[in-house]
Design an enzyme around this catalytic site. Structure first.
Site, PDB file in Angstrom:
ATOM      1  N   HIS A   1       0.863  -1.184   0.000  1.00 41.22           N
ATOM      2  CA  HIS A   1       0.000   0.000   0.000  1.00 41.22           C
ATOM      3  C   HIS A   1       0.893   1.225   0.000  1.00 41.22           C
ATOM      4  O   HIS A   1       2.115   1.101   0.127  1.00 41.22           O
ATOM      5  CB  HIS A   1      -0.985  -0.005   1.172  1.00 41.22           C
ATOM      6  CG  HIS A   1      -0.371   0.042   2.544  1.00 41.22           C
ATOM      7  ND1 HIS A   1       0.504  -0.913   3.005  1.00 41.22           N
ATOM      8  CD2 HIS A   1      -0.518   0.931   3.562  1.00 41.22           C
ATOM      9  CE1 HIS A   1       0.864  -0.618   4.252  1.00 41.22           C
ATOM     10  NE2 HIS A   1       0.269   0.500   4.609  1.00 41.22           N
TER      11      HIS A   1
ATOM     12  N   HIS B   1       1.238   3.902   2.101  1.00 40.49           N
ATOM     13  CA  HIS B   1       1.683   4.665   3.275  1.00 40.49           C
ATOM     14  C   HIS B   1       3.211   4.787   3.277  1.00 40.49           C
ATOM     15  O   HIS B   1       3.917   3.863   2.873  1.00 40.49           O
ATOM     16  CB  HIS B   1       1.181   4.014   4.562  1.00 40.49           C
ATOM     17  CG  HIS B   1      -0.311   4.135   4.732  1.00 40.49           C
ATOM     18  ND1 HIS B   1      -1.022   3.404   5.649  1.00 40.49           N
ATOM     19  CD2 HIS B   1      -1.227   4.895   4.077  1.00 40.49           C
ATOM     20  CE1 HIS B   1      -2.313   3.719   5.562  1.00 40.49           C
ATOM     21  NE2 HIS B   1      -2.467   4.613   4.619  1.00 40.49           N
TER      22      HIS B   1
ATOM     23  N   ASP C   1       5.664   4.715   5.295  1.00 45.13           N
ATOM     24  CA  ASP C   1       6.622   3.806   5.945  1.00 45.13           C
ATOM     25  C   ASP C   1       6.875   2.552   5.094  1.00 45.13           C
ATOM     26  O   ASP C   1       7.789   1.780   5.376  1.00 45.13           O
ATOM     27  CB  ASP C   1       6.169   3.429   7.374  1.00 45.13           C
ATOM     28  CG  ASP C   1       4.796   2.808   7.445  1.00 45.13           C
ATOM     29  OD1 ASP C   1       3.891   3.272   6.722  1.00 45.13           O
ATOM     30  OD2 ASP C   1       4.615   1.855   8.219  1.00 45.13           O
ATOM     31  N   HIS C   2       6.071   2.361   4.043  1.00 41.61           N
ATOM     32  CA  HIS C   2       6.267   1.238   3.116  1.00 41.61           C
ATOM     33  C   HIS C   2       6.802   1.711   1.766  1.00 41.61           C
ATOM     34  O   HIS C   2       7.555   1.013   1.107  1.00 41.61           O
ATOM     35  CB  HIS C   2       4.943   0.488   2.908  1.00 41.61           C
ATOM     36  CG  HIS C   2       4.408  -0.062   4.182  1.00 41.61           C
ATOM     37  ND1 HIS C   2       4.519  -1.383   4.519  1.00 41.61           N
ATOM     38  CD2 HIS C   2       3.815   0.553   5.243  1.00 41.61           C
ATOM     39  CE1 HIS C   2       4.000  -1.561   5.737  1.00 41.61           C
ATOM     40  NE2 HIS C   2       3.574  -0.412   6.189  1.00 41.61           N
TER      41      HIS C   2
HETATM   42 ZN   LIG Z   1       3.006   0.381   7.964  1.00 34.92          ZN
END
Ligand SMILES: [Zn+2]
Length: 267
Positions: free
Chosen positions: A78, A80, A82-83
Site C-alpha cells: 500500500h 503509506h 513507511d512502506h
Molecule cells: Zn506500515
C-alpha cells in the site's frame, strides 16, 4: 513446505524458504520493530516488497544484499510512507519499476491488482486485493512457501488501525476473505509489514476478526453509557492501552463510529 525462519531477536532475517525480511530502522508504536522489507526469491531474479521509508542506510543495505542479483520489480502492499517512501530512491539504485494498486505510487507502466500473478525465478506471487487498512491495500500469496504477505492488514503483534484513507466495512470483508483463503489453500505463515512472522494464519486471522467485533461492541456500549466524542470513547474503551497510542485509537474509533452509523443507516 514453508521453511519458516523465526529469529529470536526480532523480524530482521525472518521469513520462509523464499521470503526474507530486511528490517528498516524505523521503530515506533505504530510501526512496531520497523517496516519489514520483503525479498522474494533466492535465485538471480528477485522481487522486493515494500522498500520501506526513505532511509539511506536501509536502502543501501538492501541494495548491497542484492548485489549481483536483479530486482525485476518493486511491489507495494500500500502507499503509506513507511512502506513506499523509499521506493523511488530504491528504484533508482536497482533500476526496477515500482508496481502498486494506486497509480500515484507507480514508476513505470505496470500496476498491480487483485488476481494478478507475478513470476520470479520459477516462483509465483498472487495478488490479493484486501482494502480496509487503506483503500489500496494488497496482500501477496506465495504458494511455494504457503505464505501470505499481509502488509499492514495483519501485523505480527497487536492490531492494525484503519487509516483515514481506509474503511472498516472493507477491512472486515478483507479479514473474512483472508480467513477463508488461508483455510482453502492451507496457509502456513503470515509475513506482516511490521513485527514477527505469524506461524498460525487461521488463528491470527480469527483473533483479528474477534478483536474487531469486540471493539465494536465496546464502542456501542460506551455510546450507550453516554460517551459522545471519539476522545470520550477512547478513554472508556482504550483505557488499558498505552496513552501514546490514543491518537491512533481515536482514528480507529472514528472509523468504527462511521461504520456503525453506516450499518444502522442500513448501508
Ligand atoms: Zn506500515
Amino acid at each position: 513446505m514453508s521453511g519458516l525462519r523465526i529469529p529470536l531477536d526480532g523480524p530482521d532475517g525472518s521469513g520462509t524458504a523464499h521470503a526474507l525480511s530486511v528490517l528498516a530502522p524505523n521503530p515506533s508504536p505504530m510501526t512496531l520493530d520497523g517496516t519489514n522489507t520483503w525479498v522474494i526469491g533466492t535465485g538471480e531474479d528477485v522481487l522486493v516488497v515494500d522498500p520501506g521509508p526513505e532511509d539511506g542506510p536501509h536502502l543501501r543495505r538492501l541494495a548491497d544484499l542484492l548485489r549481483g542479483r536483479r530486482v525485476t520489480a518493486i511491489l507495494l502492499t500500500h502507499g503509506h510512507h513507511d512502506h513506499s517512501g523509499g521506493a523511488r530512491r530504491f528504484a533508482e539504485l536497482v533500476r526496477a519499476p515500482v508496481r502498486a494498486l494506486d497509480p500515484g505510487h507507480r514508476l513505470g507502466d505496470e500496476g498491480l491488482a487483485d488476481g494478478d500473478v507475478l513470476t520470479v525465478g520459477g516462483l509465483e506471487l498472487h495478488v490479493v486485493g484486501t482494502p480496509g487498512h487503506s483503500f489500496d491495500s494488497l496482500c501477496f500469496w506465495l504458494p511455494e512457501d504457503r505464505a501470505m504477505l499481509t502488509g499492514d492488514t495483519v501485523l505480527g503483534r497487536g492490531t492494525t488501525v484503519i487509516a483515514p484513507d481506509g474503511d472498516l466495512a472493507d477491512y472486515l470483508r478483507s479479514l473474512d476473505l483472508l480467513r477463508a483463503r488461508a483455510e482453502q489453500v492451507g496457509a502456513e505463515a503470515l509475513l506482516p509489514g511490521h513485527g514477527p512472522v505469524l506461524p498460525d494464519p487461521i488463528g491470527a486471522l480469527e483473533g483479528y476478526i474477534a478483536h474487531r467485533r469486540q471493539r465494536l461492541d465496546q464502542i456501542r456500549d460506551a455510546c450507550g453509557r453516554g460517551a459522545r466524542t471519539p476522545a470520550e470513547i477512547v478513554e472508556i474503551v482504550y483505557g488499558d492501552v498505552d496513552r501514546s497510542l490514543w491518537p491512533a485509537a481515536e482514528m480507529s474509533v472514528r472509523a468504527q463510529l462511521s461504520y456503525l452509523e453506516g450499518i444502522e443507516g442500513g448501508r
